[in-house]
Write an enzyme that holds these catalytic residues in place. Sequence first.
Site, mmCIF file in Angstrom:
data_model
loop_
_atom_site.group_PDB
_atom_site.id
_atom_site.type_symbol
_atom_site.label_atom_id
_atom_site.label_comp_id
_atom_site.label_asym_id
_atom_site.label_seq_id
_atom_site.Cartn_x
_atom_site.Cartn_y
_atom_site.Cartn_z
ATOM 1 N N ASP A 330 0.839 -1.194 0.000
ATOM 2 C CA ASP A 330 0.000 0.000 0.000
ATOM 3 C C ASP A 330 0.876 1.247 0.000
ATOM 4 O OD1 ASP A 330 -2.677 1.261 0.409
ATOM 5 O OD2 ASP A 330 -1.794 1.869 2.319
ATOM 6 N N GLU A 359 1.603 -0.198 -4.997
ATOM 7 C CA GLU A 359 0.572 0.757 -5.406
ATOM 8 C C GLU A 359 1.260 2.031 -5.896
ATOM 9 O OE1 GLU A 359 -3.240 3.316 -3.668
ATOM 10 O OE2 GLU A 359 -1.746 2.479 -2.288
#
Length: 603
Positions: A330, A359
């Site tokens: 993330d 990400e």
Amino acid sequence: MQVRYDENSVDCKSPFGAVQAGRKVTFCVFAKDGVFVNRINVIIASDDGESLVVSPLSYVDKTDGVSRFCGSVSVDKPGLYWYRFEIDTEIGIFFKKKSDTEDYQLTVYSKSYRTPAAFKGGIVYHIFVDRFRKGDDPDVVPKKYGVAKQWDEPLTLCDPDGVYRADDFYGGNLQGIIDKLDYLASLKVTVIYLSPVFESSSNHRYDTGDYLKIDGLLGTEEKFAELIEKAAEKGISVMLDGVFNHTGADSRYFNKFGRYDGVGAYQSKDSKYADWYRFYDYPDGYDCWWGVTVCPTVNKDAEGWRKLILHKGGVIKKWSAMGVKGWRLDVVDELPEKTVRDIRRAVKSVDKDILIVGEVWEDASNKISYGKRRHYLLGSELDGVMNYPFKEAILTYARGGAASDFADAVKNICNHYPKQSLDCSMTLIDSHDTVRAINALADFDASQMTKEERSKLTLEGEVLDEAKRRLKLAAALQFVLPGMPSVYYGDEIGMQGYEDPLNRLPMRWDDVDEELLAYYRRLAQIRTSHRPQVTGDIDVTERKGLLVLTRTARVRSLVLVCNNSYEPIPLEAFSGATDLLTGGPIDALGPFEAAIFEGRREK
């Protein structure tokens, strides 16, 4: 003067795309008669300005008044490089660049860079766990806070005090995913990407409470192990969401609300977790992710944090050893590069074939974050990324954008990413962070509506019909482009939703668009049976108003042809060929339609 160079053509640059350190790259520049050329040099500079290579191109031949100059150069050190051509002529020196302000990019990756082969050509299914399916599991522990909702109850958009806490829980759990493994197998899914499953106070769980515990509302650690085992029996791997930039304020480590035993950093400066966080006005002034106070940012140099995440018995090694085959990092651009490299080493020490995806919303090969260039795809960082540039290109084209713009956007990424990275990246058209694709593609402007109004909006009639046609077109591109198509749960059955949390509705199991589901299954079948082609070479171009995307391995090709206009377009070049989507011949493509054909590379 007239000089031609196309970085996306192997006539000008070979090999195409990123190159391995030490491998020769051949550049060819074409100069039209009119001005005498004394010499042409290629000038290659490292991104950090520490190295500069100047190499001459030699005259090769002339055809129809166009002279060709070629030369080969190799770069030994992995990194990001920029190149231009210096052209010395009888009337002065000129430079050939990508644009007035930008040189051409050359990505050079490590000789040792390998990515997991098992994922290439696969299909990802992205599950927001609380909203996928509520399975009958007696070991699920109800939350002692928040709101438990029935599957058909409306979302909470805001609490009465004006704060959105993401604490309405619908009870989707691990057993629910196990119950639907046959469904996922029917979509030829090879990877289940789970939104965070660790203990947390929210329904999205990006505010981790305890990295070493499965959230009780989802099930037990034993249930998670069962999911991994039963999914593996169907050829499906499990990928977890690694949220390592921040923890929850409501966590074992910060413990702002006192829900955990022990002393958290918020409670005492003497806490063993105190150096995990940066306080500027103790205890309520602290660094947090984008100002969101429920997500205090972690100090990645804190030894205790590093031990928890990276060392034996820690987060990565515990869950990877259990059988997790992938990690999605993330907000990876919030993590220091050293931390990303450390995570890679920890993951690969368990199993070199575990996938690491980051990400990244921009071009990951040249992204600048917080004023510093970030390196993700050179060999010691990530295996792949979430390919948001492809997402934007797909949606723009499916809304009627120019085929040439789509081709340029795709070629740009293919030229910048190492192929092994591209094959392991996620090709998405939406996610839990974006408007659902069917809404993004609808010819309906909801931007002036309130979130409450959008929550009650359902696309219907001609607007819905056209949005579905565009969604099918987008999905076809998603399944044939490089990378792993990532299907966000419910897209395949026509689920709708605008921004967070409207894009996270409970899965609509009792209201399935069977025609759309059958289309996704057919795309998955075509992709699975043509795996060599969808991991092979790529060519994308515009022909007579059609977008033609060709994937080739050796002599066999898979050809996707798309029409994003409101008028039917004849398929003269494919007359008599069988459309793999329909199983029959097709003479023309209707508005926002796609067809897929088998072909052969001409010798």
